[in-house]
Every structure is written in structure tokens, then in C-alpha cells.
Design a protein around this motif. Sequence first.
Motif, PDB file in Angstrom:
ATOM      1  N   VAL A   1      30.772  44.766  90.782  1.00 22.60           N
ATOM      2  CA  VAL A   1      29.676  44.208  89.981  1.00 22.60           C
ATOM      3  C   VAL A   1      28.405  45.034  90.168  1.00 22.60           C
ATOM      4  N   ILE A   2      28.151  45.436  91.410  1.00 26.85           N
ATOM      5  CA  ILE A   2      26.974  46.258  91.696  1.00 26.85           C
ATOM      6  C   ILE A   2      27.017  47.540  90.870  1.00 26.85           C
ATOM      7  N   GLY A   3      28.145  48.243  90.941  1.00 32.49           N
ATOM      8  CA  GLY A   3      28.273  49.500  90.213  1.00 32.49           C
ATOM      9  C   GLY A   3      28.163  49.317  88.716  1.00 32.49           C
ATOM     10  N   ALA A   4      28.786  48.260  88.190  1.00 36.47           N
ATOM     11  CA  ALA A   4      28.721  48.000  86.749  1.00 36.47           C
ATOM     12  C   ALA A   4      27.291  47.692  86.315  1.00 36.47           C
ATOM     13  N   THR A   5      26.541  47.014  87.166  1.00 36.62           N
ATOM     14  CA  THR A   5      25.138  46.691  86.842  1.00 36.62           C
ATOM     15  C   THR A   5      24.287  47.949  86.841  1.00 36.62           C
ATOM     16  N   TYR A   6      24.460  48.794  87.836  1.00 33.84           N
ATOM     17  CA  TYR A   6      23.720  50.068  87.851  1.00 33.84           C
ATOM     18  C   TYR A   6      24.069  50.908  86.620  1.00 33.84           C
ATOM     19  N   ARG A   7      25.338  50.960  86.301  1.00 29.21           N
ATOM     20  CA  ARG A   7      25.776  51.749  85.138  1.00 29.21           C
ATOM     21  C   ARG A   7      25.126  51.214  83.858  1.00 29.21           C
ATOM     22  N   ARG A   8      25.156  49.896  83.698  1.00 25.71           N
ATOM     23  CA  ARG A   8      24.574  49.280  82.491  1.00 25.71           C
ATOM     24  C   ARG A   8      23.075  49.560  82.385  1.00 25.71           C
ATOM     25  N   LEU A   9      22.394  49.591  83.504  1.00 24.67           N
ATOM     26  CA  LEU A   9      20.946  49.800  83.501  1.00 24.67           C
ATOM     27  C   LEU A   9      20.567  51.281  83.516  1.00 24.67           C
ATOM     28  N   GLY A  10      21.544  52.158  83.608  1.00 21.82           N
ATOM     29  CA  GLY A  10      21.258  53.591  83.616  1.00 21.82           C
ATOM     30  C   GLY A  10      20.556  54.057  84.878  1.00 21.82           C
ATOM     31  N   PHE A  11      20.899  53.419  86.007  1.00 19.85           N
ATOM     32  CA  PHE A  11      20.273  53.750  87.288  1.00 19.85           C
ATOM     33  C   PHE A  11      21.297  54.455  88.166  1.00 19.85           C
ATOM     34  N   ARG A  12      20.859  55.459  88.901  1.00 18.60           N
ATOM     35  CA  ARG A  12      21.782  56.241  89.724  1.00 18.60           C
ATOM     36  C   ARG A  12      21.993  55.554  91.081  1.00 18.60           C
TER      37      ARG A  12
ATOM     38  N   VAL B   1       2.647  55.043  90.012  1.00 19.18           N
ATOM     39  CA  VAL B   1       3.783  55.617  89.272  1.00 19.18           C
ATOM     40  C   VAL B   1       3.688  55.121  87.828  1.00 19.18           C
ATOM     41  N   THR B   2       3.582  56.038  86.885  1.00 18.25           N
ATOM     42  CA  THR B   2       3.430  55.643  85.478  1.00 18.25           C
ATOM     43  C   THR B   2       4.700  55.822  84.667  1.00 18.25           C
ATOM     44  N   ASP B   3       5.477  56.866  84.977  1.00 10.14           N
ATOM     45  CA  ASP B   3       6.642  57.202  84.159  1.00 10.14           C
ATOM     46  C   ASP B   3       7.786  57.654  85.055  1.00 10.14           C
ATOM     47  N   VAL B   4       9.006  57.274  84.654  1.00 12.76           N
ATOM     48  CA  VAL B   4      10.196  57.629  85.424  1.00 12.76           C
ATOM     49  C   VAL B   4      11.305  58.016  84.449  1.00 12.76           C
ATOM     50  N   TRP B   5      12.037  59.054  84.820  1.00 11.68           N
ATOM     51  CA  TRP B   5      13.210  59.481  84.048  1.00 11.68           C
ATOM     52  C   TRP B   5      14.427  59.543  84.960  1.00 11.68           C
ATOM     53  N   ILE B   6      15.583  59.173  84.445  1.00  7.14           N
ATOM     54  CA  ILE B   6      16.866  59.368  85.134  1.00  7.14           C
ATOM     55  C   ILE B   6      17.798  60.071  84.159  1.00  7.14           C
ATOM     56  N   ALA B   7      18.303  61.232  84.577  1.00  6.33           N
ATOM     57  CA  ALA B   7      19.152  62.062  83.705  1.00  6.33           C
ATOM     58  C   ALA B   7      18.478  62.295  82.357  1.00  6.33           C
ATOM     59  N   GLY B   8      17.168  62.496  82.399  1.00  2.55           N
ATOM     60  CA  GLY B   8      16.408  62.812  81.192  1.00  2.55           C
ATOM     61  C   GLY B   8      16.052  61.622  80.327  1.00  2.55           C
ATOM     62  N   ALA B   9      16.537  60.428  80.677  1.00  2.43           N
ATOM     63  CA  ALA B   9      16.230  59.221  79.894  1.00  2.43           C
ATOM     64  C   ALA B   9      15.027  58.515  80.503  1.00  2.43           C
ATOM     65  N   ARG B  10      14.054  58.200  79.664  1.00  2.00           N
ATOM     66  CA  ARG B  10      12.855  57.520  80.154  1.00  2.00           C
ATOM     67  C   ARG B  10      13.210  56.084  80.538  1.00  2.00           C
ATOM     68  N   LYS B  11      12.907  55.725  81.792  1.00  2.00           N
ATOM     69  CA  LYS B  11      13.190  54.373  82.284  1.00  2.00           C
ATOM     70  C   LYS B  11      11.908  53.567  82.509  1.00  2.00           C
ATOM     71  N   LEU B  12      10.787  54.257  82.672  1.00  4.29           N
ATOM     72  CA  LEU B  12       9.469  53.625  82.795  1.00  4.29           C
ATOM     73  C   LEU B  12       8.509  54.460  81.960  1.00  4.29           C
ATOM     74  N   ALA B  13       7.786  53.815  81.065  1.00  5.58           N
ATOM     75  CA  ALA B  13       6.870  54.516  80.158  1.00  5.58           C
ATOM     76  C   ALA B  13       5.500  53.860  80.261  1.00  5.58           C
ATOM     77  N   SER B  14       4.547  54.586  80.831  1.00 12.58           N
ATOM     78  CA  SER B  14       3.180  54.056  81.012  1.00 12.58           C
ATOM     79  C   SER B  14       3.221  52.680  81.681  1.00 12.58           C
TER      80      SER B  14
ATOM     81  N   VAL C   1       5.551  50.518  81.779  1.00 12.26           N
ATOM     82  CA  VAL C   1       6.379  49.511  81.116  1.00 12.26           C
ATOM     83  C   VAL C   1       7.846  49.893  81.273  1.00 12.26           C
ATOM     84  N   LEU C   2       8.659  48.954  81.765  1.00 13.43           N
ATOM     85  CA  LEU C   2      10.094  49.200  81.897  1.00 13.43           C
ATOM     86  C   LEU C   2      10.737  49.330  80.522  1.00 13.43           C
ATOM     87  N   VAL C   3      11.602  50.317  80.378  1.00 13.38           N
ATOM     88  CA  VAL C   3      12.267  50.589  79.107  1.00 13.38           C
ATOM     89  C   VAL C   3      13.629  49.886  79.097  1.00 13.38           C
ATOM     90  N   ASP C   4      13.893  49.135  78.024  1.00 14.67           N
ATOM     91  CA  ASP C   4      15.199  48.487  77.843  1.00 14.67           C
ATOM     92  C   ASP C   4      15.585  47.569  78.997  1.00 14.67           C
TER      93      ASP C   4
END
Length: 450
Positions: free
Chosen positions: A139-150, A404-417, A419-422
Amino acid sequence: MNSGRTDIDLLIEARWVIPVEPHGVVLDHHAVAVDKGAIVALLPIAEARATYTPRERVELGEHALIPGLINCHTHNPMTLLRGLADDLPLMVWLQQHIWPAEAKVIGPEFVRDGVELAVAEMLRGGTTCANENYFFPDVIGATYRRLGFRAVVGLPVIEFPTAWAKSQDEYFERAAEVHDSFRGDALVSTAFAPHAPYTVSDQSFERIRVLADQLDIPVHLHTHETEHEVEEEKKKSGLRPFQRLQKLGLVNDRLIAVHMTQMTDGEIAACAEAGVSVAHCPESNLKLASGFCPAEKLRKAGVNVAIGTDGCASNNDLDMFGEMRTAAMLAKAVANDAAAFDAAYALRAATFNGARAMGLDAKIGSIEPGKQADFAAVRLSDLETQPLFHVASQLVYATGRHQVTDVWIAGARKLASRVLVDMDTDGILARTHAWRERIAAIDAPEPVTA
């Protein structure tokens, strides 16, 4: 192609880029070119604009761009137990509060909701990868995968039945299933996560050693967390826990030894020789009065020292900026040396060294061409970080995670100004509040009778 320039997905232009590798370098007015989730180039902004045509360009004129922070030891479902039982010694905390509460709530929903709350917190603090250690790793791994978190997801092994597995054979059978389900996944990989020497048998450790070699995965293990743990093992086997692990063949370059507050000079040398990584959790160790990891001695000996927060039930946050600062300052006090564990090394411990511990240093941990585009942008123009003389020092000693204003994981924006993305923050909070009511009813104090 456009006017001789190369098309790419993303160009991030920053006032400063700290690649971490090479060590101690700060690059002024540099840009990172990203395509298909990976870093293509790191070069001066003017040169980048002449070379690339990005589909998206992000200008960060007041920011330092750093590799995403790597939390090398955490129990993220336990974020739902934040603040449940504070100001207690480790065994009282575990045996009288945490384990009884877990026994009544642990299950797939608890794990999923705890991880989602943790991911939201980590992203807002610049963390892009976690070394996870808890039950229901599927479940942990599936949740990380769904959220696009490494994440590296621990495959738990412990000597007593839990909601996850009832027997030793079942722990190993389920570990193999979970490992297979994430084989080749872009974001989620696995490690063995035996709980600790005092809760895992020699037979289980021997199976883990063989399987970890076969599967080519790390072994993520609490060890030498307290003096009590060491003394109890000596009474039981005549050996210190580390000696027992040596005897069983587990002291090698796969081992991520967590806490390590009780170490002899010989054990430090053995860690260096064998390639052991130490996951240093300074704030959890301080809060539980577990002891002091000799972080500077380890660093000087050549041991790979990474940083983790531990779980929110014993920290009580997932703030890697706070953890870097505490690690640096505590190391100075323990070593009686103000030059110990300097700012550049603290940042390295929270990025590249974590990646190396988890076997991911070819993919993440530094800003280098060919690596995955995992970044955190940190605004340094706030009055709390002015005036600014040395960027790395400011990040470690003065910066808060709110910068911290912005975060990317594998090039996908996860935090924008900020604000959490998706991510459904309202839903996360609603589920967290529901768990709070349920858990509070379980851990309610006994009524006082006259």
C-alpha cells in the motif's frame, strides 16, 4: 529544432545552483535544462537561452536550486500518530503507547492516509525521496507511485505476528511479492527492513543476507539506537549488536544502519571498511534521549553519513531543513569542534549521501546531467535569510522549510509557488481529522478515581 536551438521540456534559471557534486560548489546565475524527466545540462543562464528552446521556462531570481532532499529513514504512515505520546523514553513510548495504538488502527487505510499526509508535508519542505520503513509496503509503494513521489519501500521483518504477516515464512513470502510488484518502477524500489537486532532472529537475518544479495537491494535496520539495546544483547548473546551483525555477514555495503548512537572506534572503522551507510536521526535521538551518534567521527573515518527524520511520532515533523541544522550543530557539540560537520557536508548528507545509502546515487542526489530532475527551489530573499554571504551556510543555519517555493520530481512540478500540485489538501486534512478522533479514543488516559 528552433533557430539552431534544441527543444526541451523545461529550463529552470536560478540565482544560485548548488549541484552538491562536485562538493561545495555554488554556481551563480545558472540554469538546469530538463527533458523527459532527466537533467540534460547545467550551464550559465545566457548560454542556456542560446542553446535551448524550452516548452516551459521558470525564472528563480531570488532562489537557490538544490537537489531534492532525501529523508534516509522514516516511518511515514506514523505521521497520523504525530504528538500522540511525547516526553517519554523509547521503550515506554513504544511498548505502552505506540505499539498498542498501532495494533488497533494499522491497516491499508491507515497506511495510505498517513503516507499521503506525509508526502504533502515533505513536498512543502523540499523533500523528494524517502527511505520508508513500515508495514503494508504494498500500500505504501502504491501510494507513493500514485502521488508521483520517489521512495525506497522497506520490506518488514520482525519476529512476532502483525497485521501484515503472521509467521516468518509469510513475512518473506510477502516481501518477495512486494519486491516483484515494483521491479523496474521509475519511482519506487525496495529494501529489506528488519526492525532491529532485538526483534529479529539470527535465522531471519541469514535469510535476509542471502536474499538481499540475490535481489540486489539494501538492508535498512535500526541498530545501536540506545545503550539499553546494546547491554541487553550483550547479556543475551555475549556480543554487541554490531558484532552479531558482523558474525551474520550483514556488515557490508548494503547495510543502512539507523541511529548508531552507541559506537566504539573499532565499530566506526569497521563501518568505513565495509562500506556501511549510517542514517543519522538527530532530532528523534535527542527527543527520546537515545544518545548521540558520533557523526563527525564517522565522517572523518570515511563512512557515508545520511540524514533521516525518523517517524513523526518521535520527531515530530518531517522537516529536513531542521534536521540538517540539528545534525550540524549536534555534531559540533559531540566532537567539541566548531568546524565539524560543516554546512556543505550537512547539505550533502541530506542529498547525495542519502541517495548513495539507498543505492540510488546514479539517479538522484545531485544536479548532474543524466540524473533525474529532482529539485527544490528555496527563496533566500526573505528577511530571515538576509544579509546573505554564504549560500550553503544560509540554507543549513538560517533557512526554514516555508522558504521552499517549488519542487520537481523526475521533471514533474509537485509544488508550484507553495501550492501542492494534484493533491487534495482538503481531503487529506479531513481524513487526518477523522484518524485523530479514532486514535485519541484509543489512547485516552485512564480516568482518575477517588
